[in-house]
Write a protein that holds these residues in place. Structure first.
Motif, PDB file in Angstrom:
ATOM      1  N   VAL A 333      31.848  46.841  41.215  1.00 50.04           N
ATOM      2  CA  VAL A 333      32.219  47.021  42.623  1.00 50.04           C
ATOM      3  C   VAL A 333      32.113  45.695  43.372  1.00 50.04           C
ATOM      4  O   VAL A 333      32.967  45.360  44.195  1.00 50.04           O
ATOM      5  CB  VAL A 333      31.348  48.116  43.280  1.00 50.04           C
ATOM      6  N   GLN A 334      31.070  44.928  43.088  1.00 51.85           N
ATOM      7  CA  GLN A 334      30.945  43.609  43.730  1.00 51.85           C
ATOM      8  C   GLN A 334      32.181  42.755  43.463  1.00 51.85           C
ATOM      9  O   GLN A 334      32.773  42.183  44.379  1.00 51.85           O
ATOM     10  CB  GLN A 334      29.719  42.864  43.198  1.00 51.85           C
ATOM     11  N   SER A 335      32.552  42.669  42.195  1.00 54.39           N
ATOM     12  CA  SER A 335      33.692  41.815  41.832  1.00 54.39           C
ATOM     13  C   SER A 335      34.974  42.317  42.470  1.00 54.39           C
ATOM     14  O   SER A 335      35.768  41.540  43.011  1.00 54.39           O
ATOM     15  CB  SER A 335      33.858  41.775  40.311  1.00 54.39           C
ATOM     16  N   ALA A 337      35.328  44.151  45.156  1.00 56.33           N
ATOM     17  CA  ALA A 337      35.300  44.035  46.618  1.00 56.33           C
ATOM     18  C   ALA A 337      35.664  42.618  47.039  1.00 56.33           C
ATOM     19  O   ALA A 337      36.350  42.417  48.047  1.00 56.33           O
ATOM     20  CB  ALA A 337      33.917  44.419  47.155  1.00 56.33           C
ATOM     21  N   ILE A 338      35.212  41.625  46.273  1.00 55.27           N
ATOM     22  CA  ILE A 338      35.538  40.235  46.619  1.00 55.27           C
ATOM     23  C   ILE A 338      37.046  40.008  46.511  1.00 55.27           C
ATOM     24  O   ILE A 338      37.650  39.392  47.379  1.00 55.27           O
ATOM     25  CB  ILE A 338      34.745  39.267  45.726  1.00 55.27           C
TER      26      ILE A 338
ATOM     27  N   TYR B 263      31.614  46.455  54.863  1.00 54.17           N
ATOM     28  CA  TYR B 263      32.248  46.493  53.542  1.00 54.17           C
ATOM     29  C   TYR B 263      31.371  45.795  52.516  1.00 54.17           C
ATOM     30  O   TYR B 263      31.185  46.274  51.400  1.00 54.17           O
ATOM     31  CB  TYR B 263      33.612  45.796  53.637  1.00 54.17           C
ATOM     32  N   SER B 267      29.437  47.204  49.169  1.00 55.96           N
ATOM     33  CA  SER B 267      29.742  46.728  47.823  1.00 55.96           C
ATOM     34  C   SER B 267      28.563  45.975  47.208  1.00 55.96           C
ATOM     35  O   SER B 267      28.662  45.487  46.095  1.00 55.96           O
ATOM     36  CB  SER B 267      30.984  45.841  47.845  1.00 55.96           C
ATOM     37  N   GLY B 268      27.428  45.904  47.931  1.00 53.35           N
ATOM     38  CA  GLY B 268      26.271  45.241  47.357  1.00 53.35           C
ATOM     39  C   GLY B 268      26.404  43.733  47.337  1.00 53.35           C
ATOM     40  O   GLY B 268      26.028  43.080  46.371  1.00 53.35           O
ATOM     41  N   LEU B 269      26.997  43.182  48.392  1.00 52.16           N
ATOM     42  CA  LEU B 269      27.085  41.733  48.525  1.00 52.16           C
ATOM     43  C   LEU B 269      26.282  41.368  49.756  1.00 52.16           C
ATOM     44  O   LEU B 269      26.435  41.988  50.800  1.00 52.16           O
ATOM     45  CB  LEU B 269      28.540  41.304  48.721  1.00 52.16           C
ATOM     46  N   ALA B 275      36.094  34.774  48.515  1.00 51.43           N
ATOM     47  CA  ALA B 275      36.677  34.598  47.188  1.00 51.43           C
ATOM     48  C   ALA B 275      36.652  33.131  46.754  1.00 51.43           C
ATOM     49  O   ALA B 275      36.580  32.826  45.577  1.00 51.43           O
ATOM     50  CB  ALA B 275      38.095  35.141  47.171  1.00 51.43           C
ATOM     51  N   ARG B 286      25.166  37.870  45.305  1.00 48.31           N
ATOM     52  CA  ARG B 286      25.240  39.075  44.485  1.00 48.31           C
ATOM     53  C   ARG B 286      23.932  39.459  43.822  1.00 48.31           C
ATOM     54  O   ARG B 286      23.667  40.649  43.583  1.00 48.31           O
ATOM     55  CB  ARG B 286      26.346  38.896  43.440  1.00 48.31           C
TER      56      ARG B 286
END
Lengths: 449, 449
Positions: A333-335, A337-338, B263, B267-269, B275, B286
């Protein structure tokens, strides 16, 4: 006690309406902004809303109508004939709001409305607005604006503005066109106020105006207006002819809708769902993704089932199954979402390959740190070194895999014209669960089997 | 070949700068909007950016500077003395942008800048702006605006506007104040254009202007401007004196930042991550949430470990562990996201208890449907009816629990002034994993033990 909160006002309004105290209703609504009245009405029954609107002058209740959500607007408009809509509703609102209101009417009703508009030019404008596809600049624009000819002088321009201002509620910008209505530039009010009356417009207008075409996607319009800090942007056709303008207040809604939609996809909610929705709307919005999760869970159970023998020999393997699944889901999900945010903000430097190689780096670094932590823990609690290594290596592999998979999936979806935000929801979590556990058992098999 | 994309332009600019082709650099930047130049510069090295800015006239490069992100702005400003910043940079930009630029300077540098501003009134304004806490209306507002006295006539008003317009770039609104600067209302340009010159302002201005105070939270300002479709809102102090105005373009950023932050939490960021960020920034953003997930996973492993005996007797129990965990996580995130969005949009009808009872209904309905599906499946694949019932009942319980828990947690966080969006990320998933599996084993124990 005077009612003050939306809740209290609604209760009071409901009481007054049911008791037929018409003048008290009018008094109650008198001091309120139309947006507030709309908020109160939003939770009333349709007959109550109709009764309330009937007590107000046309100008007022059409202004309130504009603030209703689409659903309530249609339900209210169903109670009016095309003639009434044309003569009462549309008289009092801007063309973009008018087109919005009409968009949800039946084709028959639309025709009826258009035929009953007295001002044929306006009817044509409105018919034109209705042809633009939803989600494009054309569907968002209004046709009310002040436009002047490059050959006029400043004084003629001010006279014309005075005339046009009768029709245009707020002057956002003055656009300069040639004899064929081709957009040439814009004129600031400051220039107009500080330039001599005889000066030709051609000498003072700003030629660097930025425009969008009517087919430009609304998200792209939002990006342009945000990037260049624009309050209003003119809309032209492919020939460059000025068609209308989009103001930033409409863009605020686009930005909010886009953000809400990405948020809902990530949280596994489909459709527009709101905290105030009823039981069945709520279930309908939530069940589809739960079913996706359920099917994923069943597939996971078969993965585990196929490794039953291994589990029987090494029951500790089961201890770390949830951890492997959860970490894979989190990283994925982290990846994703980015990538989704980068695409949404048009801030996605590099190619898929450069992106994947960077993710590989991030995955390796995060993965090594997490793997060492879990290796140390499981060894410390007495699971044996080889087992601890197996768990650590599995976690490292799963994190690297989830980083790459979470990056590639939204990228691929976007490439094929599918909303990449789909990849941030239960889909990526579920897939990572399945694939993560497969990796786990494969590594355990290799190292411990 | 003429470079066209940001990427190509950046490469070309870099080449020209390194070769010292100054006039070619100027030519290249000539036709570009400052926002585009800023985008190109954003990925250059600091010395390159400085070299580029030095080639441009002050007016131009300060305009570009405004579009840089905070980090690059500070890095560039570090290379200037307070005197240079006061005399060159601040001369060319609006007070809200000036305050933004200065906010990140050291206290010493701030003082140096303020002391070097020639216009003492402006220095005072700026010093005032810098006192407002970040995230409030005061920190967002600009002081440039057109204000007129209620006792003037329309013609004096137009004269004054002409004078003030020399300083004000764009006229967003004309505010009417009394002799003590107390905000009384606003005057539309339309009124001004269509009213006789001798008419007193007091007769024509609109008294229903909506204002915010300087301490109003920026998210609340955004809500008000969205709700009432405002382009610009005046900011007053507690006495009602007009201090400045906030335009909707600043609010667009607030809305976008708020949405991005929600958001990212989901998403755990952590932190602002983009990006384009490097390996270490990416890892730093992360890793913290992954560690939360790791600790959660370890706790889950102890829950499973405590039920080792049961697992040994009934290895099929392990098959459905991932499903139970995942479904609990999905449902929890759905429920939390609805609360977070409702709170963000100030659209959260009812009390916590009415909310929980509705969630109970949704959880029951969704839970029953999912439970029946999994019961049918596990029975069909031959797990035995009692086992199938145990899995179904567990799933139902976990879904109901996660619905309630996912609703209550963000509500409680919000109640205690903590960002409720924290409850949508790995935290809720991890907790639901642990509690969900505990429920699963307890039910299995009761039914099958």
């Amino acid at each position: 006690m005077t009612p003050t909160t939306t809740h209290e006002l609604r209760a009071e309004l409901r009481r007054l309406l049911s008791e037929g105290q018409d003048s008290a209703v009018v008094d109650l609504l008198e001091g309120l902004h139309s947006a507030d009245v709309a908020e109160i009405a939003q939770e009333l029954e349709i007959p109550e809303v109709l009764a309330m609107l009937q007590l107000l002058p046309a100008e007022r209740w059409t202004d309130i109508l504009v603030y209703f959500d689409d659903e309530l607007q249609s339900e209210i408009l169903e109670n009016f004939t095309g003639k009434e809509i044309a003569e009462v509703v549309l008289e009092n609102i801007d063309s973009d709001d008018a087109a919005d209101l009409m968009a949800d009417l039946s084709e028959e009703k639309k025709r009826e409305v258009l035929q009953n508009i007295e001002d044929v030019e306006y009817a044509k404008d409105l018919a034109d607005l209705l042809t633009h596809a939803e989600g494009t600049a054309g569907a968002l624009m209004a046709t009310e604006m002040v436009q002047v000819n490059e050959n006029w002088t400043v004084s003629r321009c001010v006279r014309e503005m005075r005339r046009q201002a009768e029709e245009v509620e707020v002057v956002h910008a003055v656009y300069v066109v040639d004899d064929h209505d081709i957009l040439l530039g814009s004129l600031s009010l400051k220039k107009l106020l500080t330039t001599g009356a005889r000066t030709p417009i051609a000498d003072v207008y700003d030629r660097s105006v930025r425009s969008v075409t009517s087919t430009t996607d609304e998200v792209e319009v939002a990006r342009i207006m945000k990037k260049y800090d624009l309050f209003v942007v003119p809309v032209v056709d492919d020939m460059g002819r000025l068609l209308g303008r989009i103001t930033i207040d409409d863009i605020v809604d686009v930005i909010q809708d886009e953000a809400d939609s990405n948020y809902q996809l990530m949280s596994g909610l489909s459709d527009e769902v709101e905290a105030g929705d009823g039981l069945f709307e709520m279930t309908r919005a939530r069940l589809p993704w739960l079913m996706v999760g359920l099917v994923g869970g069943i597939l996971t159970s078969t993965v585990v089932g196929r490794n039953e023998g291994e589990l029987a020999l090494l029951p500790q393997l089961a201890f770390f199954m949830p951890l492997i699944g959860a970490m894979g889901g989190n990283v994925g999900v982290q990846s994703s979402a980015i990538v989704v945010q980068g695409l949404a903000n048009s801030n996605m430097p590099g190619t898929l390959w450069s992106r994947l190689s960077r993710e590989l780096g991030v995955g390796l670094l995060n993965g090594l740190l997490c793997a060492l932590a879990i290796l140390a823990y499981s060894w410390a609690v007495g699971h044996g070194l080889l087992f601890a290594v197996a768990v650590g290596v599995s976690l490292l592999s799963v994190i690297i895999f989830a980083s790459l998979f979470g990056t590639a999936v939204p990228w691929a979806l976007n490439h094929y014209g599918i909303d990449p935000a789909l990849a941030t929801g239960p889909f990526i979590t579920t897939t990572n669960d399945i694939l993560g556990l497969s990796i786990y058992f494969a590594i355990a098999n290799a190292l411990l089997g």
